[in-house]
Structure formats: C-alpha cells, structure tokens
Design an enzyme around this catalytic site. Structure first.
Site, PDB file in Angstrom:
ATOM      1  N   SER A   7       0.839  -1.192   0.000  1.00 53.11           N
ATOM      2  CA  SER A   7       0.000   0.000   0.000  1.00 53.11           C
ATOM      3  C   SER A   7       0.874   1.241   0.000  1.00 53.11           C
ATOM      4  O   SER A   7       1.968   1.235   0.591  1.00 53.11           O
ATOM      5  CB  SER A   7      -0.907   0.032   1.237  1.00 53.11           C
ATOM      6  OG  SER A   7      -1.596   1.267   1.327  1.00 53.11           O
TER       7      SER A   7
ATOM      8  N   TYR B 218      -1.473  -0.127  10.352  1.00 55.87           N
ATOM      9  CA  TYR B 218      -1.672  -0.646   8.992  1.00 55.87           C
ATOM     10  C   TYR B 218      -0.406  -0.474   8.157  1.00 55.87           C
ATOM     11  O   TYR B 218       0.068  -1.415   7.511  1.00 55.87           O
ATOM     12  CB  TYR B 218      -2.846   0.072   8.337  1.00 55.87           C
ATOM     13  CG  TYR B 218      -3.081  -0.297   6.897  1.00 55.87           C
ATOM     14  CD1 TYR B 218      -3.466  -1.591   6.545  1.00 55.87           C
ATOM     15  CD2 TYR B 218      -2.940   0.645   5.880  1.00 55.87           C
ATOM     16  CE1 TYR B 218      -3.693  -1.940   5.222  1.00 55.87           C
ATOM     17  CE2 TYR B 218      -3.167   0.310   4.559  1.00 55.87           C
ATOM     18  CZ  TYR B 218      -3.540  -0.981   4.228  1.00 55.87           C
ATOM     19  OH  TYR B 218      -3.759  -1.322   2.910  1.00 55.87           O
TER      20      TYR B 218
END
Length: 245
Positions: free
Chosen positions: A142, A155
C-alpha cells in the site's frame, strides 16, 4: 503467446476488488487461476464467470490466518495442474484508527492477516518453487507504507513489514525465483469495510469516492510483472491516482 498464457496463478483475497480484477485479467490472458478467499460463494461465482468466458479457474475456500488453508490452496494448484507459477498474496484488511483508541483487537487482526497471511503463503509456496526450479511471489502492499499519516500507523507497519520480508526473500531467492511488491494508492475496493472507527472509515471512503482508481489498474501492474521473461524480476511497482499526494 504472452508471458502469462499457460501459467498457474493462485490469488488470495480473490473474492472482490484487486484480487477479483487480477483473476479476471490473468484468466483472459490465458492463465489458470486458483481463487482463494473466505467468501466461498463469491469465488465460486467468479470461477463460473471465468469458465463461462472460456477460461480455467478453481475456487478454494481460504482464510489466510490459517496456514492449513494456504497449504490447501497451493496443493490444489499442484494436484490439479502439476505446478504453481505465481502466488499473489493479496488478502488484506485496514481497520485503521488513532493509536489512542487502543483498538488492540484490530491491531492483532491486521498482523494476522496482513503479515502472517503472507508468511504462511511463503511457507507453503517456497518449497514448491524450490522443487520446481521456478516461481514468483507477488505481494500487495500500500502507498500507506510509503507516506505515514495519522490513524494508519499500524496498517502501514504491517505493509512495511511485508516490504522488508519481500526484499529479504528476493535476496535469498537466487536466480530462479522472482519477488514483486505492488503498492496501490486509493483504489475502489471494499477495504474501508474493515475499518471499525466510524470517523476513519468516513474519511477513507470520502477519499475513495473522490479520486480512487479502478482495481483493473492494479491488475494490469501485476500482469506486467508476471509476463516478464524468467530472468527479469520487477521488484516494486507503485500505482496511485494522479490526484493523490
């Protein structure tokens, strides 16, 4: 004949979003796809859709938090098709929130899915790739791991852990194996559904609604890495909306 045709590709998180788009694109280009996801009804429907278009696909109910499920996914590819060319470890969740909220269960879930799920895939596929003398790991990361922002620290940490693991794997892989990481920016997926903090979910969904790109864009990036000749290793790809800072 493309560099994808005839390859056997297992994909986790294949029931929607990037995983689904990747399965459809690779099958269209001649790959056999082994579909892994928890939602068995979704991957069964996807397999039927691919078969209806003349492709080859098999669904395997897979929860990446369970190593036995990854073992079954890899074994299904070998037993049915005699090999596994690529493992796309795409399953991931993002229940982001401020650290002060102490949503420890969400943190643990991200570690279990985003990190351990990838490690379980490596544990099952690496011996197969070594035995075959070829194989390709593709890990979905990501852009959250490239630019750290509030609410996304855990995350981002899980994605950067996989980035480090992937680089170590690449260096250990030798001449016959390949390792690719793909870092999507805002993409139209259901990733926001896993966010338990309502404010964080609203912010992410708002960003998606404004600038998110199609998961097809990420699928094309994955296909690009896979279709390269055996001696070419595409190490890292970043794909983001032009409007994303």
């Amino acid at each position: 004949m493309s560099g994808i045709e005839g390859k056997v590709v297992a994909i986790t998180g294949a029931s929607s979003g990037i995983g689904e788009a990747t399965a459809l694109l690779l099958a269209e280009r001649g790959a056999t796809v082994v579909l892994g996801a928890r939602r068995s009804d979704r991957i069964e429907a996807l397999a039927a859709r691919i078969a209806g278009a003349g492709g080859e696909a098999v669904p395997v109910a897979t929860d990446v938090k369970r190593r036995a499920d990854l073992s079954r996914l890899v074994a299904t590819a070998r037993e049915r098709y005699g090999k596994l060319d690529v493992l796309v470890s795409n399953a991931g969740i993002s229940p982001i929130s401020p650290l002060d909220d102490l949503r420890v269960e969400d943190w643990e879930e991200m570690v279990d899915v985003n990190i351990k799920g990838v490690l379980y895939g490596i544990a099952e596929a690496l011996p197969v790739f070594r035995e075959q003398g070829f194989g390709h790991f593709v890990h979905t990361l990501s852009t959250a791991g490239l630019t750290i922002v509030p609410t996304m620290s855990v995350y981002a940490g899980t994605k950067n852990a996989v980035r480090a693991i992937s680089e170590g794997l690449r260096q250990e892989a030798g001449e016959s194996l390949r390792v690719t990481t793909v870092s999507p920016g805002y993409t139209r997926t259901g990733l926001a559904d896993s966010i338990t903090d309502p404010d964080a979910r609203s912010a992410i969904q708002s960003g998606m609604d404004k600038i998110a790109i199609s998961p097809d864009a990420i699928a094309r990036a994955i296909a690009f890495a896979i279709e390269q000749p055996a001696g070419v290793d595409v190490g890292e790809i970043v794909v983001r909306p032009t409007a994303q800072s």
